[in-house]
Every structure is written in structure tokens, then in C-alpha cells.
Design a protein around this motif. Structure first.
Motif, PDB file in Angstrom:
ATOM      1  N   LEU A  67      67.342  20.791   9.792  1.00 13.79           N
ATOM      2  CA  LEU A  67      68.158  20.020   8.810  1.00 13.79           C
ATOM      3  C   LEU A  67      69.654  20.606   8.619  1.00 13.79           C
ATOM      4  O   LEU A  67      70.325  19.579   8.728  1.00 13.79           O
ATOM      5  CB  LEU A  67      67.379  20.251   7.569  1.00 13.79           C
ATOM      6  CG  LEU A  67      67.873  19.071   6.402  1.00 13.79           C
ATOM      7  CD1 LEU A  67      67.858  17.479   6.692  1.00 13.79           C
ATOM      8  CD2 LEU A  67      67.231  19.403   5.136  1.00 13.79           C
ATOM      9  N   ALA A  74      60.225  13.756  18.901  1.00 13.42           N
ATOM     10  CA  ALA A  74      59.408  13.421  17.755  1.00 13.42           C
ATOM     11  C   ALA A  74      58.123  12.911  18.262  1.00 13.42           C
ATOM     12  O   ALA A  74      56.837  12.823  17.826  1.00 13.42           O
ATOM     13  CB  ALA A  74      60.313  12.630  16.820  1.00 13.42           C
ATOM     14  N   ASN A  95      62.360  23.808  10.994  1.00 15.02           N
ATOM     15  CA  ASN A  95      62.325  22.662  10.101  1.00 15.02           C
ATOM     16  C   ASN A  95      63.874  22.702   9.349  1.00 15.02           C
ATOM     17  O   ASN A  95      64.626  21.883   9.330  1.00 15.02           O
ATOM     18  CB  ASN A  95      61.442  22.144   9.217  1.00 15.02           C
ATOM     19  CG  ASN A  95      60.575  21.237  10.234  1.00 15.02           C
ATOM     20  OD1 ASN A  95      60.750  19.880  10.080  1.00 15.02           O
ATOM     21  ND2 ASN A  95      59.553  21.832  11.026  1.00 15.02           N
ATOM     22  N   GLY A 103      66.619   9.823  12.019  1.00 12.23           N
ATOM     23  CA  GLY A 103      67.418   8.762  10.876  1.00 12.23           C
ATOM     24  C   GLY A 103      68.817   9.312  10.793  1.00 12.23           C
ATOM     25  O   GLY A 103      69.838   8.416  10.409  1.00 12.23           O
ATOM     26  N   ILE A 104      69.109  10.285  10.707  1.00 15.24           N
ATOM     27  CA  ILE A 104      70.419  10.787  10.410  1.00 15.24           C
ATOM     28  C   ILE A 104      71.444  10.430  11.553  1.00 15.24           C
ATOM     29  O   ILE A 104      72.207  10.033  11.150  1.00 15.24           O
ATOM     30  CB  ILE A 104      70.420  12.342  10.034  1.00 15.24           C
ATOM     31  CG1 ILE A 104      69.546  12.678   8.949  1.00 15.24           C
ATOM     32  CG2 ILE A 104      71.852  13.057   9.829  1.00 15.24           C
ATOM     33  CD1 ILE A 104      69.344  14.333   8.655  1.00 15.24           C
ATOM     34  N   CYS A 152      65.848  13.590  19.586  1.00 16.48           N
ATOM     35  CA  CYS A 152      64.943  13.543  18.467  1.00 16.48           C
ATOM     36  C   CYS A 152      63.768  12.427  18.704  1.00 16.48           C
ATOM     37  O   CYS A 152      62.795  12.817  18.248  1.00 16.48           O
ATOM     38  CB  CYS A 152      65.935  13.045  17.236  1.00 16.48           C
ATOM     39  SG  CYS A 152      67.003  14.523  16.757  1.00 16.48           S
ATOM     40  N   THR A 167      58.063  15.845  12.755  1.00 13.15           N
ATOM     41  CA  THR A 167      58.662  15.495  11.359  1.00 13.15           C
ATOM     42  C   THR A 167      60.090  16.008  11.257  1.00 13.15           C
ATOM     43  O   THR A 167      60.981  15.232  10.696  1.00 13.15           O
ATOM     44  CB  THR A 167      58.120  16.217   9.978  1.00 13.15           C
ATOM     45  OG1 THR A 167      57.883  17.789  10.215  1.00 13.15           O
ATOM     46  CG2 THR A 167      56.557  15.915   9.930  1.00 13.15           C
ATOM     47  N   MET A 168      60.451  17.273  12.031  1.00 14.69           N
ATOM     48  CA  MET A 168      61.936  17.608  12.123  1.00 14.69           C
ATOM     49  C   MET A 168      62.936  16.515  12.785  1.00 14.69           C
ATOM     50  O   MET A 168      63.785  16.120  12.456  1.00 14.69           O
ATOM     51  CB  MET A 168      61.944  18.851  12.718  1.00 14.69           C
ATOM     52  CG  MET A 168      63.435  19.353  13.034  1.00 14.69           C
ATOM     53  SD  MET A 168      63.555  20.814  14.336  1.00 14.69           S
ATOM     54  CE  MET A 168      63.027  19.950  15.920  1.00 14.69           C
ATOM     55  N   ASN A 169      61.952  16.088  13.934  1.00 14.64           N
ATOM     56  CA  ASN A 169      62.850  15.089  14.956  1.00 14.64           C
ATOM     57  C   ASN A 169      62.994  13.658  14.176  1.00 14.64           C
ATOM     58  O   ASN A 169      63.862  13.013  14.612  1.00 14.64           O
ATOM     59  CB  ASN A 169      62.301  15.159  16.142  1.00 14.64           C
ATOM     60  CG  ASN A 169      62.746  16.251  17.021  1.00 14.64           C
ATOM     61  OD1 ASN A 169      64.006  16.583  17.309  1.00 14.64           O
ATOM     62  ND2 ASN A 169      61.699  17.622  17.193  1.00 14.64           N
ATOM     63  N   TRP A 170      61.899  13.274  13.380  1.00 14.57           N
ATOM     64  CA  TRP A 170      62.190  11.775  13.035  1.00 14.57           C
ATOM     65  C   TRP A 170      63.139  11.754  11.767  1.00 14.57           C
ATOM     66  O   TRP A 170      63.976  10.979  11.971  1.00 14.57           O
ATOM     67  CB  TRP A 170      60.442  11.278  12.310  1.00 14.57           C
ATOM     68  CG  TRP A 170      59.559  10.959  13.226  1.00 14.57           C
ATOM     69  CD1 TRP A 170      58.407  11.547  13.219  1.00 14.57           C
ATOM     70  CD2 TRP A 170      59.699  10.156  14.296  1.00 14.57           C
ATOM     71  NE1 TRP A 170      57.829  10.812  14.451  1.00 14.57           N
ATOM     72  CE2 TRP A 170      58.557   9.942  14.990  1.00 14.57           C
ATOM     73  CE3 TRP A 170      60.664   9.094  14.829  1.00 14.57           C
ATOM     74  CZ2 TRP A 170      58.252   9.016  15.881  1.00 14.57           C
ATOM     75  CZ3 TRP A 170      60.456   8.161  15.729  1.00 14.57           C
ATOM     76  CH2 TRP A 170      59.194   8.174  16.429  1.00 14.57           C
ATOM     77  N   THR A 171      63.247  13.034  11.205  1.00 12.49           N
ATOM     78  CA  THR A 171      64.319  13.091  10.132  1.00 12.49           C
ATOM     79  C   THR A 171      65.855  13.115  10.728  1.00 12.49           C
ATOM     80  O   THR A 171      66.505  12.593  10.382  1.00 12.49           O
ATOM     81  CB  THR A 171      64.212  14.558   9.322  1.00 12.49           C
ATOM     82  OG1 THR A 171      62.890  14.375   8.562  1.00 12.49           O
ATOM     83  CG2 THR A 171      65.161  14.626   8.301  1.00 12.49           C
ATOM     84  N   GLY A 172      65.785  13.983  12.002  1.00  9.64           N
ATOM     85  CA  GLY A 172      66.992  13.844  12.634  1.00  9.64           C
ATOM     86  C   GLY A 172      67.350  12.586  13.349  1.00  9.64           C
ATOM     87  O   GLY A 172      68.627  12.309  13.230  1.00  9.64           O
TER      88      GLY A 172
END
Length: 226
Positions: A17, A55, A13, A78-79, A51, A71-76
Motif C-alpha cells: 500500500l 490480482a 499488503n 484502482g490506485i 496489478c 486483495t493487494m493488487n485489486w487495490t493497487g
């Protein structure tokens, strides 16, 4: 999830990021110049698809013990959406149309996978379907295509390739410890991809740069001539 499995997931993770934040300098340049120049928006669209599918696969009702993947891919995701909004805002009409069409395609594919897995499948069949979808679409990455065609790495973020290379091995181990072939295989391919991208830098790093201007000619009186 045992301690070692958890540790590799947390490390994955963290490095992921940095991978998602690697293009920040590129987008800073786009905003400052108010132009996408020769940057391609395609890698960001394809990364978004990667992602979203990964996710979804990581959710507990799809696959067990993969919440850190989710969690890692939902964040990715969004970015990447933020990157795409900036890119579309500053892109020319032709490029803007192409990226919007690809973005629509990505959302359509994701919607199909979500609806299909929710209403047509369950249990192992759902995991198999979502895992195959994530694996197949994740390896359809076009970021190397632009580098090969332009013979220049100026418009391909170096640190993106570096963090792909650093991030993927931890997720391979995470997948192996969790006995999840989809996570292991997908990230094994990403590890190879990161290696190839770094090799492309060695091959093309000096190509695409304009040749240095010739030195001024000097007349017999010692004055430079144009």
C-alpha cells in the motif's frame, strides 16, 4: 493458510500500500503545475498491468491460498487507474495519445488472459497460464529506462523504489511458504529491480541538476559586475 504464511501476506499488503501511494507527491506536483512536465506515464501503465494480472492470478478459482495477493493488487489497480486519469487529463496531446494507447493495450492483454483462462482452461492449466502471464508481463517494467536515458532521478519517485525493495522480500517468503513458484519468482525479480533502482539513485542522483551560477565578478572599486 498457516499463521506464518498469513503474517507475511499481511505485512506484504501493508508495504505494498505504501508502494502504491509513493507517487502521491509527484501527482500533487502535476495537479499544482497543471502539467506532467517530464514525468512519464509509462511506469503507471505497466504497474497497472502487473496489478491486474497478479490480482486475477490470486483469485481462489485460479490459484489456492493467494487471496491476499489478489486483495493487494485489486487495490493497487484502482490506485493506478486514478493516477492514469490525472496524468491523461494534464498531459500534452502527444503524451496523452501514447498513454491512452498503452492503457488500451493493457486492458486488451488483461481481457485476453481473463477470457482465455475462463473459457479455454481449467485446473492446473488455468493456474499455469495465468501465472506465466503475470510473471512475464510483470518483469516488462520500463521505469528504469527513463532514468537511464535522462540520467536523472528527479522524475522517478524515490519511495516507490524503496517500497518495492521492502515489499518484495515478504512476498517471496509468502510464495515459498505457500509453495507457489510464480509468487516467489515474480517478487524475487521485483526485489532485484528495487535494488537496481536504488543503485541508480546513487549513480544518477546529482546528474540532471543545473550547474551552480558563477559568482559575480568584482570590479576594482569593489562593485559586483554582471
Amino acid at each position: 493458510m498457516d499463521a506464518l504464511h498469513l503474517a507475511f501476506g499481511i505485512f506484504g499488503n501493508a508495504t505494498a500500500l505504501f508502494r502504491f501511494l509513493a507517487p502521491l507527491n509527484a501527482f500533487k506536483r502535476i495537479v499544482e503545475s497543471k502539467s506532467t512536465e517530464q514525468f512519464s506515464g509509462i511506469p503507471y501503465v505497466m504497474t497497472l498491468l502487473d496489478c491486474l494480472l497478479s490480482a486475477w492470478y490470486g483469485l481462489p478459482f485460479v490459484s489456492e491460498h493467494n487471496i491476499l495477493v489478489s486483495t493487494m493488487n485489486w487495490t493497487g489497480a484502482g490506485i493506478e487507474i486514478i493516477y492514469l486519469c490525472i496524468f491523461i487529463f494534464y498531459a500534452g496531446n502527444e503524451e496523452k495519445t501514447r498513454i491512452v494507447e498503452l492503457f488500451t493495450f493493457v486492458l486488451s492483454v488483461f481481457g485476453f488472459v481473463v477470457l482465455g483462462s475462463l473459457f479455454a482452461l481449467n485446473g492446473h492449466g488455468r493456474k499455469l497460464f495465468c501465472g506465466l502471464a503475470a510473471t512475464i508481463f510483470s518483469i516488462i517494467m520500463s521505469i528504469m529506462r527513463m532514468v537511464t536515458e535522462t540520467k536523472s532521478v528527479e522524475f522517478m519517485p524515490f519511495f516507490f523504489s524503496l517500497y518495492v525493495f521492502l515489499c518484495a522480500p515478504s512476498w517471496v517468503v509468502f510464495g515459498l511458504l505457500g509453495k507457489d513458484p510464480f509468487v516467489a519468482v515474480l517478487n524475487g525479480f521485483a526485489c532485484v529491480l528495487g535494488t537496481i533502482q536504488l543503485m541508480l539513485y546513487v549513480i544518477y542522483r546529482n546528474r540532471g541538476e543545473p550547474p551552480p551560477p558563477p559568482p559575480p565578478r568584482t570590479s576594482s572599486r569593489g562593485k559586483p559586475q554582471l
